[in-house]
Design an enzyme around this catalytic site. Structure first.
Site, short mmCIF file in Angstrom:
data_model
loop_
_atom_site.label_atom_id
_atom_site.label_comp_id
_atom_site.label_asym_id
_atom_site.label_seq_id
_atom_site.Cartn_x
_atom_site.Cartn_y
_atom_site.Cartn_z
N ARG A 68 0.84 -1.19 0.00
CA ARG A 68 0.00 0.00 0.00
C ARG A 68 0.88 1.26 0.00
NH1 ARG A 68 -2.81 2.89 4.06
NH2 ARG A 68 -4.79 3.66 3.22
N HIS A 112 -17.55 14.72 0.55
CA HIS A 112 -18.28 13.63 1.21
C HIS A 112 -19.77 13.96 1.21
CE1 HIS A 112 -18.94 10.21 3.76
NE2 HIS A 112 -19.73 10.96 4.51
N THR A 175 -26.32 17.73 -6.51
CA THR A 175 -26.41 19.07 -7.11
C THR A 175 -25.57 20.07 -6.32
OG1 THR A 175 -28.68 18.51 -7.61
CG2 THR A 175 -28.10 20.80 -7.86
C1 GAR Z 1 -20.20 11.51 -4.60
O1 GAR Z 1 -21.50 11.57 -4.06
C2 GAR Z 1 -19.17 11.71 -3.50
O2 GAR Z 1 -19.57 12.63 -2.52
C3 GAR Z 1 -19.09 10.32 -2.93
O3 GAR Z 1 -19.13 9.48 -4.04
C4 GAR Z 1 -19.88 10.09 -5.08
C5 GAR Z 1 -19.02 10.11 -6.32
O4 GAR Z 1 -19.77 10.59 -7.40
N1 GAR Z 1 -17.89 10.13 -2.16
C6 GAR Z 1 -17.85 9.39 -1.07
O5 GAR Z 1 -18.80 8.76 -0.63
C7 GAR Z 1 -16.50 9.35 -0.39
N2 GAR Z 1 -16.62 8.73 0.91
P1 GAR Z 1 -19.06 11.07 -8.72
O6 GAR Z 1 -18.10 9.93 -9.13
O7 GAR Z 1 -20.18 11.22 -9.71
O8 GAR Z 1 -18.34 12.34 -8.43
#
Ligand code: GAR
Length: 225
Positions: A68, A112, A175
């Site tokens: 890692r 997040h 959004t």
């Molecule tokens: C988004 O909703 C982001 O906030 C979430 O994954 C999605 C990615 O969407 N991230 C997490 O949950 C991180 N813990 P995207 O690939 O369309 O940007």
């Protein structure tokens, strides 16, 4: 103003990546160049978005490395080679190794889909629904060595409706994600973010004006004298 080379890390769909691409294209981020998109998933749609917009695509998976720490050191090296000054996690579904965090202190952001410190980790929107909160939202924060624990830059509050499903709540929150991520990057690029302990000070903002997007308060129905 200093120019900033951005690196984006994404694992999937990449709609937040697209929001940042659009913000650069339409002049909202005038001093920012998206230098490289790194993904841990060879099937990520984010890769197609990079190719469509002339951004260098790169697949680096942990399996290509013997540990890692080698993985995150390799990513840090690629970013250093490209003179990256800000790393943006856009749906990168791994806990970032300390090798990368230490190489870019307070220069890695994450988004997040919940109001941290509530509902960290996976499925923040489902956790909010299951808990029964009336308000959830999204958070852009600097990344430290914990999971979703770094200093908060911007949050948007988003209502949870009685008939919400995970899908409807996720899309309402998304959004706002697309709005606050470019905004956080712009503040960074303008040199206006100062980390002070756990708090992020937004320089040049009037008190109470920056860092939160929320529906306005209704008039007080029981005004006191
Ligand atoms: C988004 O909703 C982001 O906030 C979430 O994954 C999605 C990615 O969407 N991230 C997490 O949950 C991180 N813990 P995207 O690939 O369309 O940007």
């Amino acid at each position: 103003m200093t120019r900033h080379n951005l690196a984006v890390l994404a694992s999937g769909r990449g709609s937040n990546f697209q929001a940042i691409i659009d913000a650069v294209a339409n002049g909202y981020l005038p001093h920012v160049t998206i230098r490289v998109l790194v993904t841990d998933n060879p099937g990520a749609y984010a890769l197609d978005r990079a190719r469509q917009h002339g951004i260098e695509p790169m697949v680096l998976t942990p399996r290509q490395f013997s540990s890692r720490s080698e993985y995150y050191n390799a990513i840090a090296d690629e970013f250093r080679k490209r003179d990256v000054s800000l790393v943006v996690l856009a749906g990168f579904m791994r806990i970032v190794g300390k090798e990368l965090i230490q190489a870019f202190p307070n220069r890695i952001m994450n988004i997040h889909p919940a109001l941290l410190p509530s509902f960290p980790g996976l499925h923040g929107q489902k956790q909010a629904l299951d808990y029964g909160v009336r308000v959830s939202g999204c958070t852009v924060h600097f990344v430290d060595e914990g999971m979703d624990t770094g200093p908060v830059i911007i949050q948007a509050a988003v209502p949870v409706l009685d008939d919400d499903t995970e899908e409807t709540l996720s899309s309402r929150i998304l959004t706002y994600e697309h709005q606050i991520y470019p905004e956080a990057i712009r503040l960074f690029a303008e040199g206006r973010l100062e980390v002070s302990g756990r708090r992020v000070i937004i320089k040049g903002a009037a008190a109470g004006e920056a860092g939160l997007i929320a529906p306005p308060l209704p008039a007080d129905p029981f005004p006191r004298q």
